[in-house]
Design a protein around this motif. Sequence first.
Motif, PDB file in Angstrom:
ATOM      1  N   UNK A   1     -15.307  -7.598  -4.945  1.00 21.92           N
ATOM      2  CA  UNK A   1     -15.289  -8.945  -4.365  1.00 21.92           C
ATOM      3  C   UNK A   1     -13.878  -9.456  -4.126  1.00 21.92           C
ATOM      4  N   UNK A   2     -12.922  -9.008  -4.945  1.00 16.91           N
ATOM      5  CA  UNK A   2     -11.570  -9.547  -4.839  1.00 16.91           C
ATOM      6  C   UNK A   2     -10.627  -8.691  -4.002  1.00 16.91           C
ATOM      7  N   UNK A   3     -11.056  -7.477  -3.663  1.00 18.17           N
ATOM      8  CA  UNK A   3     -10.157  -6.606  -2.897  1.00 18.17           C
ATOM      9  C   UNK A   3     -10.094  -7.064  -1.450  1.00 18.17           C
ATOM     10  N   UNK A   4      -8.993  -6.779  -0.822  1.00 21.45           N
ATOM     11  CA  UNK A   4      -8.842  -7.104   0.589  1.00 21.45           C
ATOM     12  C   UNK A   4      -9.549  -6.080   1.448  1.00 21.45           C
ATOM     13  N   UNK A   5      -9.613  -6.366   2.718  1.00 21.32           N
ATOM     14  CA  UNK A   5     -10.281  -5.440   3.639  1.00 21.32           C
ATOM     15  C   UNK A   5      -9.427  -4.219   3.926  1.00 21.32           C
TER      16      UNK A   5
ATOM     17  N   UNK B   1      -9.470   0.353   0.067  1.00 24.33           N
ATOM     18  CA  UNK B   1     -10.756   0.929  -0.277  1.00 24.33           C
ATOM     19  C   UNK B   1     -11.070   0.634  -1.740  1.00 24.33           C
ATOM     20  N   UNK B   2     -12.317   0.792  -2.114  1.00 23.06           N
ATOM     21  CA  UNK B   2     -12.717   0.486  -3.483  1.00 23.06           C
ATOM     22  C   UNK B   2     -12.009   1.381  -4.489  1.00 23.06           C
ATOM     23  N   UNK B   3     -11.885   2.662  -4.213  1.00 21.03           N
ATOM     24  CA  UNK B   3     -11.207   3.565  -5.154  1.00 21.03           C
ATOM     25  C   UNK B   3      -9.763   3.123  -5.372  1.00 21.03           C
ATOM     26  N   UNK B   4      -9.074   2.774  -4.308  1.00 19.81           N
ATOM     27  CA  UNK B   4      -7.696   2.298  -4.437  1.00 19.81           C
ATOM     28  C   UNK B   4      -7.638   1.000  -5.226  1.00 19.81           C
ATOM     29  N   UNK B   5      -8.568   0.098  -4.965  1.00 13.60           N
ATOM     30  CA  UNK B   5      -8.598  -1.174  -5.674  1.00 13.60           C
ATOM     31  C   UNK B   5      -8.838  -0.951  -7.172  1.00 13.60           C
ATOM     32  N   UNK B   6      -9.688  -0.001  -7.516  1.00 11.22           N
ATOM     33  CA  UNK B   6      -9.934   0.300  -8.930  1.00 11.22           C
ATOM     34  C   UNK B   6      -8.671   0.877  -9.568  1.00 11.22           C
ATOM     35  N   UNK B   7      -8.000   1.786  -8.883  1.00 15.47           N
ATOM     36  CA  UNK B   7      -6.760   2.363  -9.422  1.00 15.47           C
ATOM     37  C   UNK B   7      -5.721   1.278  -9.690  1.00 15.47           C
ATOM     38  N   UNK B   8      -5.542   0.372  -8.741  1.00 13.65           N
ATOM     39  CA  UNK B   8      -4.573  -0.718  -8.909  1.00 13.65           C
ATOM     40  C   UNK B   8      -5.005  -1.630 -10.054  1.00 13.65           C
ATOM     41  N   UNK B   9      -6.284  -1.908 -10.175  1.00 16.22           N
ATOM     42  CA  UNK B   9      -6.795  -2.733 -11.264  1.00 16.22           C
ATOM     43  C   UNK B   9      -6.471  -2.097 -12.613  1.00 16.22           C
ATOM     44  N   UNK B  10      -6.742  -0.806 -12.731  1.00 11.08           N
ATOM     45  CA  UNK B  10      -6.452  -0.082 -13.970  1.00 11.08           C
ATOM     46  C   UNK B  10      -4.957  -0.131 -14.271  1.00 11.08           C
ATOM     47  N   UNK B  11      -4.136   0.130 -13.280  1.00 12.47           N
ATOM     48  CA  UNK B  11      -2.693   0.094 -13.466  1.00 12.47           C
ATOM     49  C   UNK B  11      -2.233  -1.284 -13.932  1.00 12.47           C
ATOM     50  N   UNK B  12      -2.683  -2.321 -13.268  1.00 11.93           N
ATOM     51  CA  UNK B  12      -2.298  -3.684 -13.647  1.00 11.93           C
ATOM     52  C   UNK B  12      -2.787  -4.042 -15.042  1.00 11.93           C
ATOM     53  N   UNK B  13      -3.961  -3.573 -15.403  1.00 11.99           N
ATOM     54  CA  UNK B  13      -4.499  -3.853 -16.734  1.00 11.99           C
ATOM     55  C   UNK B  13      -3.569  -3.299 -17.803  1.00 11.99           C
TER      56      UNK B  13
END
Length: 71
Positions: free
Chosen positions: A49-53, A56-68
């Motif tokens: 829901x928060x990722x930009x257009x 991709x979802x896989x990239x957004x998950x990777x960035x989320x994990x990294x930021x966490x």
Amino acid sequence: MTTRPQKHSLTLHGHRTSVSLEPEFWQAFRDIAREKDMAINVLAAEIDQTRGTDAGLASAIRVYVLNHYRG
């Protein structure tokens, strides 16, 4: 060393989708979901829901994990 991405199915908002992540990212993603006491599908839906257009979802998950883990 990182191995090849592995494809797993997730359910987002009632729809199935496949995401390919390296095993290390899958494990970290599961660990974060566990820390937050959330199902992995729920966490993935939040990220979706928060990722930009442009991402991709896989990239957004990777960035989320990294930021966490940076935070």
